[in-house]
Scaffold this active site. Structure first.
Site, PDB file in Angstrom:
ATOM      1  N   ARG A   1       0.809  -1.221   0.000  1.00  0.00           N
ATOM      2  CA  ARG A   1       0.000   0.000   0.000  1.00  0.00           C
ATOM      3  C   ARG A   1       0.843   1.271   0.000  1.00  0.00           C
ATOM      4  O   ARG A   1       0.642   2.157  -0.827  1.00  0.00           O
ATOM      5  CB  ARG A   1      -0.922   0.032   1.231  1.00  0.00           C
ATOM      6  CG  ARG A   1      -2.166  -0.819   1.106  1.00  0.00           C
ATOM      7  CD  ARG A   1      -2.497  -1.430   2.454  1.00  0.00           C
ATOM      8  NE  ARG A   1      -1.497  -2.423   2.748  1.00  0.00           N
ATOM      9  CZ  ARG A   1      -1.626  -3.708   2.416  1.00  0.00           C
ATOM     10  NH1 ARG A   1      -2.734  -4.123   1.900  1.00  0.00           N
ATOM     11  NH2 ARG A   1      -0.665  -4.578   2.643  1.00  0.00           N
ATOM     12  N   THR A   2       1.770   1.390   0.959  1.00  0.00           N
ATOM     13  CA  THR A   2       2.491   2.652   1.130  1.00  0.00           C
ATOM     14  C   THR A   2       3.329   2.959  -0.105  1.00  0.00           C
ATOM     15  O   THR A   2       3.326   4.081  -0.616  1.00  0.00           O
ATOM     16  CB  THR A   2       3.390   2.570   2.385  1.00  0.00           C
ATOM     17  OG1 THR A   2       2.593   2.084   3.464  1.00  0.00           O
ATOM     18  CG2 THR A   2       3.960   3.922   2.746  1.00  0.00           C
TER      19      THR A   2
ATOM     20  N   LYS B   1      26.478  -5.030  -1.744  1.00  0.00           N
ATOM     21  CA  LYS B   1      27.929  -5.201  -1.897  1.00  0.00           C
ATOM     22  C   LYS B   1      28.681  -4.610  -0.713  1.00  0.00           C
ATOM     23  O   LYS B   1      29.887  -4.408  -0.776  1.00  0.00           O
ATOM     24  CB  LYS B   1      28.385  -4.531  -3.199  1.00  0.00           C
ATOM     25  CG  LYS B   1      27.744  -5.118  -4.433  1.00  0.00           C
ATOM     26  CD  LYS B   1      28.145  -4.326  -5.663  1.00  0.00           C
ATOM     27  CE  LYS B   1      27.266  -4.700  -6.843  1.00  0.00           C
ATOM     28  NZ  LYS B   1      27.333  -3.700  -7.900  1.00  0.00           N
TER      29      LYS B   1
ATOM     30  N   ARG C   1      11.333   3.708   3.893  1.00  0.00           N
ATOM     31  CA  ARG C   1      10.838   2.716   4.868  1.00  0.00           C
ATOM     32  C   ARG C   1      12.017   1.839   5.259  1.00  0.00           C
ATOM     33  O   ARG C   1      12.772   1.390   4.389  1.00  0.00           O
ATOM     34  CB  ARG C   1       9.727   1.857   4.278  1.00  0.00           C
ATOM     35  CG  ARG C   1       9.421   0.643   5.171  1.00  0.00           C
ATOM     36  CD  ARG C   1       8.216  -0.119   4.754  1.00  0.00           C
ATOM     37  NE  ARG C   1       6.992   0.614   5.071  1.00  0.00           N
ATOM     38  CZ  ARG C   1       5.764   0.083   5.004  1.00  0.00           C
ATOM     39  NH1 ARG C   1       5.619  -1.179   4.638  1.00  0.00           N
ATOM     40  NH2 ARG C   1       4.709   0.799   5.285  1.00  0.00           N
TER      41      ARG C   1
ATOM     42  N   HIS D   1       4.680   5.610  11.735  1.00  0.00           N
ATOM     43  CA  HIS D   1       4.233   5.486  10.342  1.00  0.00           C
ATOM     44  C   HIS D   1       3.297   6.682  10.125  1.00  0.00           C
ATOM     45  O   HIS D   1       2.070   6.541  10.086  1.00  0.00           O
ATOM     46  CB  HIS D   1       3.509   4.155  10.153  1.00  0.00           C
ATOM     47  CG  HIS D   1       3.233   3.771   8.724  1.00  0.00           C
ATOM     48  ND1 HIS D   1       3.428   4.618   7.642  1.00  0.00           N
ATOM     49  CD2 HIS D   1       2.770   2.607   8.192  1.00  0.00           C
ATOM     50  CE1 HIS D   1       3.092   3.993   6.527  1.00  0.00           C
ATOM     51  NE2 HIS D   1       2.694   2.773   6.829  1.00  0.00           N
TER      52      HIS D   1
END
Ligand code: CP
Length: 316
Positions: free
Chosen positions: A64-65, A92, A114, A142
């Site tokens: 969703r986000t 890496k 996020r 959030h």
């Protein structure tokens, strides 16, 4: 605009609800109202952020986000680049800070991030010139989820102040509950959280909410019920004997809704575990506004992108 609306938006970043004033929250919600009509047009695009570049950095899974930010950016005509750990130099051995500085060297205007670790967006915001939007950091905050939740509640109830809001489920691992408590307390709602004792951190009462240990006590006379996902992947070991028992004690069913107000609305940030925290008959039933939350997420994220772009300040 609400009477408390500030004349200027002065923040570079949106890192959490804890730092926002009620007036700033009101401004974001009012701005989202003005953007929501764009989603109903045949051509869902305006030139507002033309020439601006947005980086979407998702180091944790999201449906969703992530898609909501991408759609919001495209609707505002921003150029967007999507970046995830897979296929990046992080694999890496490059540090997140070096990655951030290299991305900054390409001069983005905004970065959406996020990350599984609390505080990563805050660390990034201190080191780069671009505005940073927290799209979820561990179990901390959030903010855009709480803002879209508030937008959805306001659409149905016309206000936030004075409402009884019950938030139930895996409180311990939820960033959604923390952002919602900050927002709803600041806007004058009355919050009760509920769930098993094994998923209820002791510090929650200090956040100024009621705490209940049965579903019925938590939802009594509620105007709004917000169900939270049981985050089994974040639990070192299961905090309850079985999913079946959890559903028997804390699963929201139509029969149990009788304890709430007649015009209660049911919310869930997603992803939902049907048959664990919520019955399908409730998730898909007449009181559910769960898919509306997703729709409003786009308008709210358009508002946040616009305010952080600096254009609102230039025009006001
Ligand atoms: N509500 C929410 O954050 O959902 P996603 O994890 O799918 O982004």
């Amino acid at each position: 605009m609400t009477p408390e609306t500030p004349i200027r938006w002065q923040r570079k970043d949106l890192l959490g609800i804890a730092e926002l004033s009620p007036a700033e929250i009101g401004l974001i919600l009012d701005t989202a109202e003005s953007f929501s009509e764009i989603g109903e047009r045949a051509i869902k695009k305006v030139p507002t952020l033309r020439g601006k570049t947005v980086l979407n950095l998702f180091f944790e899974a999201s449906t969703r986000t992530r898609s909501s930010f991408e759609i919001a950016e495209k609707r505002l005509s921003a150029d967007n680049i999507n970046f995830s750990t897979s296929g990046s130099a992080l694999e890496k051995g490059e540090t997140l800070i070096d990655t951030a500085l290299n991305l900054q060297a390409m001069a983005p205007d905004l970065v959406v991030i996020r990350h599984a670790h609390p505080g990563v967006p805050h660390m990034l915001a201190k080191r780069i010139k671009a505005g940073v939007i927290n799209a979820g950091d561990g179990a901390h905050e959030h903010p855009t989820q709480a803002l879209l939740d508030a937008f959805t509640i306001r659409r149905h109830k016309g206000r936030l102040a004075g409402l009884k809001v019950a938030i139930l489920g895996d409180i311990e691992h939820s960033r959604v509950v923390r952002s919602n408590i900050h927002l709803l307390n600041k806007m004058g709602a009355q919050v009760t959280i509920g769930g098993p004792r094994t998923l209820m951190p002791v510090e929650m009462e200090a956040m100024g909410v009621g705490v209940a240990y049965t579903l019925e006590d938590a939802i009594r006379d509620a105007d709004v019920i917000m169900m939270l996902r049981v985050q089994l992947e974040r639990q070192g070991r299961m905090a309850f004997p079985s999913v079946k028992e959890y559903f028997q004690l804390f699963g929201l069913t139509t029969a149990r809704l009788a304890a709430a107000k007649d015009d209660v609305i049911i919310m869930h940030p997603g992803p939902m575990n049907r048959g664990t925290e919520i019955a399908s008959e409730v998730a898909d039933g007449p009181y559910s506004v769960i898919l509306e939350q997703v729709t409003h997420g786009v308008s709210v994220r358009m508002a946040v992108l616009y305010l952080l772009s600096g254009l609102y300040e230039e025009r006001s």
